[in-house]
Enzyme design. Structure first.
Site, mmCIF file in Angstrom:
data_model
loop_
_atom_site.group_PDB
_atom_site.id
_atom_site.type_symbol
_atom_site.label_atom_id
_atom_site.label_comp_id
_atom_site.label_asym_id
_atom_site.label_seq_id
_atom_site.Cartn_x
_atom_site.Cartn_y
_atom_site.Cartn_z
ATOM 1 N N GLN A 11 37.770 43.710 40.938
ATOM 2 C CA GLN A 11 38.310 44.912 41.061
ATOM 3 C C GLN A 11 37.651 45.843 41.942
ATOM 4 O O GLN A 11 36.094 45.669 42.332
ATOM 5 C CB GLN A 11 38.491 45.599 39.758
ATOM 6 C CG GLN A 11 39.047 46.859 39.849
ATOM 7 C CD GLN A 11 39.216 47.230 38.276
ATOM 8 O OE1 GLN A 11 39.159 46.748 37.467
ATOM 9 N NE2 GLN A 11 39.535 48.722 38.331
ATOM 10 N N SER A 91 33.009 39.410 38.113
ATOM 11 C CA SER A 91 33.969 40.331 37.009
ATOM 12 C C SER A 91 35.289 39.823 36.774
ATOM 13 O O SER A 91 35.434 38.653 36.434
ATOM 14 C CB SER A 91 33.853 41.733 37.687
ATOM 15 O OG SER A 91 34.276 42.212 36.397
ATOM 16 N N LEU A 92 36.280 40.505 37.158
ATOM 17 C CA LEU A 92 37.568 40.068 37.108
ATOM 18 C C LEU A 92 37.794 38.764 37.773
ATOM 19 O O LEU A 92 38.492 37.806 37.223
ATOM 20 C CB LEU A 92 38.455 41.182 37.588
ATOM 21 C CG LEU A 92 39.854 40.539 37.840
ATOM 22 C CD1 LEU A 92 40.858 40.315 37.002
ATOM 23 C CD2 LEU A 92 40.560 41.683 39.066
ATOM 24 N N ARG A 116 42.972 43.701 29.400
ATOM 25 C CA ARG A 116 41.504 44.113 29.662
ATOM 26 C C ARG A 116 41.607 45.136 30.538
ATOM 27 O O ARG A 116 40.398 45.980 30.141
ATOM 28 C CB ARG A 116 41.007 42.743 30.318
ATOM 29 C CG ARG A 116 39.480 42.854 30.957
ATOM 30 C CD ARG A 116 39.130 41.556 31.687
ATOM 31 N NE ARG A 116 37.737 41.520 32.062
ATOM 32 C CZ ARG A 116 37.346 41.990 33.261
ATOM 33 N NH1 ARG A 116 38.164 42.619 34.050
ATOM 34 N NH2 ARG A 116 35.981 41.893 33.495
ATOM 35 N N HIS A 200 30.926 46.960 32.698
ATOM 36 C CA HIS A 200 29.717 46.266 32.405
ATOM 37 C C HIS A 200 28.469 46.799 31.636
ATOM 38 O O HIS A 200 27.490 46.583 32.288
ATOM 39 C CB HIS A 200 29.370 45.040 33.743
ATOM 40 C CG HIS A 200 30.720 44.360 34.209
ATOM 41 N ND1 HIS A 200 30.851 43.251 33.274
ATOM 42 C CD2 HIS A 200 31.495 44.534 35.259
ATOM 43 C CE1 HIS A 200 31.930 42.624 34.045
ATOM 44 N NE2 HIS A 200 32.204 43.461 35.169
ATOM 45 N N GLN A 249 31.444 38.908 28.969
ATOM 46 C CA GLN A 249 31.259 39.404 30.152
ATOM 47 C C GLN A 249 31.610 40.775 30.167
ATOM 48 O O GLN A 249 31.112 41.752 31.113
ATOM 49 C CB GLN A 249 32.228 38.793 31.210
ATOM 50 C CG GLN A 249 32.433 38.950 32.452
ATOM 51 C CD GLN A 249 33.717 38.990 32.943
ATOM 52 O OE1 GLN A 249 34.619 39.721 32.736
ATOM 53 N NE2 GLN A 249 33.962 38.452 33.999
#
Length: 316
Positions: A11, A91-92, A116, A200, A249
């Site tokens: 993202q 991440s994503l 999510r 996160h 994560q």
């Protein structure tokens, strides 16, 4: 032999118009985005191509949009014989990596990252959390600054992106205090990030709790190649390991520098950033200047990579 890894962005890499020129030129790309539209029951492709930006920027839209464009580029590269031996995503992007490795189906991944995104957005009221990039300070000192600045609130490293580049996340006031503390410890710059939630960090725990049962219900397969996970920078080789890493994560920091170093220690000499933007390309160059780095986000960059890899394969 030149071992290739693919890296998938997360993202923040999205932009209105992403993928439009590729869709106009390549049927494989266009058909992949049509599959995404079908999976979500709406025109995600039109949002990618035409915006509006404020709608594309909503987390629940950004996440499936970046994943869809990344996988469309991946399939285009694959159709031309450009294939990795290992994958990772920021991440994503770890979801894109698992689609590429066959762990998750494309449709399931699109639907789960949409939820999510919603769960992450809903975990913290808008304006109460924050993120900031700390430039020019060792990660141990950033961790120290976070501990000293918490005062009963949450603030911690969220993205260990590269040497001298760490992103922190948490309660807005605690992030502000930590920003002042890292300056006192010698940080070159503190840049507040324009994000809608503090990703996160422990504030994402409610999102993780909501997402976990849904992830565990999805049909998954063992990855066809190693996927280096964000949460521990270790290769995931089974479906169970993959799901566990995706669950953890959500609230764990992204250990991107360690991910790249793990790949390089496995013999990777070439990395291709597959998806919109060039964020990971810049980070990889900082982490290991010896690695050859490419990015594919439009027709021009795709043609350069295709030409380079076709000539490489003919030499081998």
């Amino acid at each position: 032999m030149n071992l290739i890894a693919f890296m998938f962005p997360g993202q923040g890499s999205q932009f209105v118009g992403m993928g439009k020129d590729l869709a106009e030129r390549f049927s494989v790309f266009r058909e992949t985005l049509e599959m995404a539209d079908d999976a979500l029951g709406e025109s995600l492709s039109r949002l990618c191509f035409d915006g509006p930006e404020e709608v594309l920027r909503l987390t629940a839209n950004t996440q499936p949009a970046v994943l869809a464009v990344s996988i469309a580029i991946y399939r285009l590269l694959e159709s031309r014989g450009v294939k990795p031996v290992m994958v990772a995503g920021h991440s994503l992007g770890e979801y894109s990596a698992h689609v590429a490795a066959g762990t998750l189906s494309f449709g399931d991944a699109l639907r789960i990252v949409r939820r999510r995104g919603s769960y992450m957005q809903e975990a913290v009221p808008v304006g109460t959390g924050a993120m900031a990039a700390i430039i020019g300070l060792d990660s141990k000192l950033v961790e120290q600054a976070c501990r000293e600045s918490a005062n009963g609130e949450i603030v911690s490293p969220a993205n260990m992106n590269a040497p001298g580049q760490v992103v922190i996340a948490g309660d807005a006031a605690a992030v502000e205090r930590a920003g002042q503390r890292v300056k006192a410890l010698g940080a070159r710059r503190v840049m507040p990030l324009p994000v809608s939630a503090p990703f996160h960090c422990e504030l994402m725990r409610p999102a993780q709790v909501r997402l976990e049962p849904e992830l565990r219900r999805i049909v998954v397969s063992d990855p066809s190649m190693p996927v280096i996970a964000n949460c521990d920078a270790l290769p995931k080789k089974t479906a169970a390991e993959a799901v566990e890493a995706l669950v953890n994560q959500v609230s764990a920091p992204v250990l991107w520098e360690e991910v790249v170093r793990e790949m390089c220690s496995s013999g990777i000499k070439t990395c291709v950033e597959v998806g919109p933007g060039k964020v990971l390309t810049g980070l990889i160059k900082k982490i290991d200047p010896e690695v050859t780095v490419w990015n594919v986000s439009d027709v021009s960059s795709f043609l350069k990579v295709e030409e380079s890899f076709v000539s490489l394969s003919s030499e081998e």
